[in-house]
Design a protein around this motif. Sequence first.
Motif: not given
Length: 281
Positions: A13-19
């Motif tokens: 989730x954090x990785x997707x939000x960063x993208x």
Amino acid sequence: MKKKKASLWIFLTIFVLLLLFPIFLLAAGSLMGVEELRESYGSVLYGTGGKLHWKLFPLYPTLKAYLQLLLDNPDFFVMFWNSCKQVFPVLVGQLLFGLPAAWALGKFHFKGRKSILYLYMILMILPFQVTMVSNYTVLSRLKILDTHWSVILPGIFSTFPVFLMTKFFQQIPDSLLEAAKVDGAGACRCFFYIGLPLGMPGVISSLILNFLEYWNAIEAPMTFLKTKSLLPVSLYLSNITGKDMGSAFAASILIMAPSVFLFACGQNYLEQGILASGLKE
């Protein structure tokens, strides 16, 4: 196991939000007025100095940038239409020429087949800068430089779609083709009634990936096209001045929209293509 799944879910989730964060910034910036853009990003966009303020939600949302881009800027429409005239003929040409070639390389055994596949692999990994001079020379001899065909023709005979579709066709069991031949089906019927239906995920995947590549192409149009009225929409942002940053944000969103829409529509085919690549007899 639950803790591991929860930690993995949080990480993803954090990785997707960063993208997605840059896209959120673009969308928010496209809805800001000039004054709010100066206040938030003036130190970077306008060189006014001061602090940079990140805003995911504009205080005073407005569609002025989109209206100016769509109603008061004919260049955007011209370049958008140029992209359509360049990209879609490339995709149609890849189907007409790439599909038969991929089927032949994937299901027919003939002398020199492996050498051709290796040659395709080598040509596929070569960067544009390596083949630029040879392509420019050929296009110049054909007298199609500075025309849409200078972008379309090299794209039609691109090696990547042939290589990708070949890998999908290779996974089709030979027993199906042999059974079809026993029932009286010829080579064309095997291709249209067995090869295409089973290889459709690979074909759709190839079309999606190539659309993304040629819709966002920059190097080839900059090299082969000199007339401004022929440039695609991927080069539109380079023509925007610092005074039109709101239009730049709006143009970025509109340029990305077809790619996002096509990827969302073809996501199931991409997933099926990944699964189909593991098909066994």
